[in-house]
Scaffold this active site. Structure first.
Site, PDB file in Angstrom:
ATOM      1  N   LYS A  23       1.166  -1.404  -0.209  1.00 35.15           N
ATOM      2  CA  LYS A  23      -0.058  -0.033  -0.250  1.00 35.15           C
ATOM      3  C   LYS A  23       0.749   1.049   0.379  1.00 35.15           C
ATOM      4  O   LYS A  23       2.272   1.271   0.410  1.00 35.15           O
ATOM      5  CB  LYS A  23      -0.957   0.126   1.043  1.00 35.15           C
ATOM      6  CG  LYS A  23      -1.813   0.604   1.296  1.00 35.15           C
ATOM      7  CD  LYS A  23      -2.713   0.375   0.415  1.00 35.15           C
ATOM      8  CE  LYS A  23      -4.523   0.682   0.206  1.00 35.15           C
ATOM      9  NZ  LYS A  23      -5.666  -0.230   0.584  1.00 35.15           N
TER      10      LYS A  23
HETATM   11  N1  GLU Z   1      -7.934   0.523  -2.948  1.00 35.96           N
HETATM   12  C1  GLU Z   1      -7.940  -1.496  -3.158  1.00 35.96           C
HETATM   13  C2  GLU Z   1      -7.772  -2.007  -1.938  1.00 35.96           C
HETATM   14  O1  GLU Z   1      -7.671  -1.391  -1.012  1.00 35.96           O
HETATM   15  C3  GLU Z   1      -8.222  -1.825  -4.296  1.00 35.96           C
HETATM   16  C4  GLU Z   1      -6.470  -2.246  -4.627  1.00 35.96           C
HETATM   17  C5  GLU Z   1      -6.156  -2.916  -6.069  1.00 35.96           C
HETATM   18  O2  GLU Z   1      -6.308  -2.565  -7.001  1.00 35.96           O
HETATM   19  O3  GLU Z   1      -4.985  -3.106  -6.195  1.00 35.96           O
HETATM   20  O4  GLU Z   1      -8.738  -2.713  -2.326  1.00 35.96           O
END
Ligand code: GLU
Length: 411
Positions: free
Chosen positions: A102
């Site tokens: 993240k």
């Molecule tokens: N931000 C989204 C999540 O928390 C998608 C992450 C992604 O598609 O890599 O799942």
């Protein structure tokens, strides 16, 4: 409140119910890599501002790191670490061959012009470029980041490496290598899971009241889908507050109103409510779809919903979780409920790498069985071990991650 401390508690609890070796448990307690950035951006008035950002690459045992990139004034390393771990678990719960990561930049994007936002994104990408790529780490949209922002990341990255690499980032616009259905995917994936749960509980959408916190890509679309499926959506909110009508809301009209007026304030035939009051409404299903730490030790005793369906990441603290379980309130955890987004991100990578694109119907036909199977596995494990759905999901995920670590051998 440290969100990552919550994560450590969650890992410990899951480890207690699985037979993973202590050395693997130790490995899961910390991210594999933490990147911290600082970069200058020239603002429209000619001044130069320095921004801070992070990328936490938690685990690559099951595949390349994968996870969103958020722009928010409260972004901090502790939060990003927690979010990166949850991505690791999420990918394992739905069984896509990806790890977890993240990223975030401490910024209020609502205060930036379009030009400033683009320059910030490109400056960040120049810092990130060495560490991302389809076989390394693949960012995606998250809080306040859009398909357009992902297209800038792709473009800047390709300028640096000198070749086409659409799979470096997912959640792109359709005309920049995005997948059909990606915008819808998180909410639609949630609907597939909810449908299974509703079948288990033998409740009918028409008699089921729902409150949705958040009107972004997740909460906004989920409210629409719930409305279309015949649920009684009685409350909705955005970051500035919400609206409530105990009978039900006209969700499409509310969306339109927000688009025209910038907020839900004064939407006809509704009572204004705060975001915290929305959480305490007497509804059947509560859907937090905004930020983490919403249901805590402080307000948990006032929660009246029968089901909490977590479309946000980390909306319930471990202390609150324990109290909800005691009261037999069902919590469908984030790592299952909102995993449709990353699943279609995986499909997007597959399409980019194959240079072969699917129709929306094909995307949804592939998404649905994955979500249903993940729900069934989590439900079954929860019944078997007499655990909450969250702990059951963690047990399944941690076992899968452990197997991948062990298969790689010792070094
Ligand atoms: N931000 C989204 C999540 O928390 C998608 C992450 C992604 O598609 O890599 O799942």
């Amino acid at each position: 409140m440290s969100v990552f401390t919550n994560v450590l508690k969650q890992i410990k609890q899951a480890a207690n119910h699985s037979s993973i070796p202590p050395s693997i448990f130790e490995q899961l307690k910390n991210p594999e890599r933490i990147l911290q950035f600082s970069f200058p951006v020239t603002m429209d008035n000619g001044s130069v501002k320095v921004f801070e950002g992070y990328r936490v690459q938690y685990s690559s045992a099951r595949g390349p790191y994968k996870g969103g990139l958020r722009y928010h004034p409260q972004v901090n390393l502790d939060e990003v670490k927690a979010l990166a771990f949850w991505m690791t678990v999420k990918c394992a719960v739905v069984g896509v061959p990806l790890g977890g990561s993240k990223g975030g930049v401490k910024v209020d994007p609502k205060k930036l012009s379009a030009g400033e936002l683009e320059r910030l994104t490109r400056a960040l990408t120049r810092r990130l470029a060495l560490f991302i790529g389809p076989q390394k780490d693949v960012p995606a949209p998250d809080v306040n980041t859009t398909p357009e922002i992902m297209a800038w990341v792709r473009d800047e990255y390709e300028k640096i490496v000198g070749y086409q690499e659409p799979a470096v980032v997912t959640g792109k616009p359709l005309n920049s290598g995005g997948s059909q259905g990606r915008v819808l995917a998180t909410a639609q994936g949630g609907m597939y899971v909810l449908q299974e749960l509703v079948n288990k509980l033998k409740i009918k959408p028409k008699q089921t009241t729902v409150a949705v916190q958040g009107m972004g890509n997740v909460g906004g679309i989920m409210a629409q889908l719930l409305y279309q499926a015949g649920y009684r959506v009685v409350a909705m909110s955005d970051s500035s507050g919400g609206i409530y009508n105990p009978r039900s809301l006209d969700v499409p009209a509310a969306e339109k109103f927000k688009k025209q007026n910038g907020s839900l304030k004064n939407f006809p035939n509704t009572k204004a409510i705060s975001n915290s009051k929305l959480l305490e409404l007497p509804v059947d299903i509560l859907i937090p779809a905004a930020l983490e730490n919403q249901i805590t030790d402080k307000n948990v005793s006032r929660i009246k919903a029968r089901v909490i369906f977590e479309m946000a990441n980390g909306p319930t603290t471990p202390e609150a979780d324990i109290k909800l379980a005691k009261r037999k309130i069902i919590v469908v955890p984030d790592v299952l409920a909102n995993a449709g987004g990353v699943t279609v991100s995986y499909f997007e990578m597959v399409q980019n790498l194959q240079q072969y694109y699917w129709h929306e119907g094909e995307v949804m036909t592939k998404l649905k069985p994955i979500m249903i199977q993940a729900f069934k596995q989590v439900w079954q494990r929860a019944e078997q071990l007499k655990l909450s759905l969250r702990t059951a999901a963690y047990v399944i995920a941690i076992e899968r991650i452990a197997q991948a670590i062990e298969a790689r051998g010792k070094y």
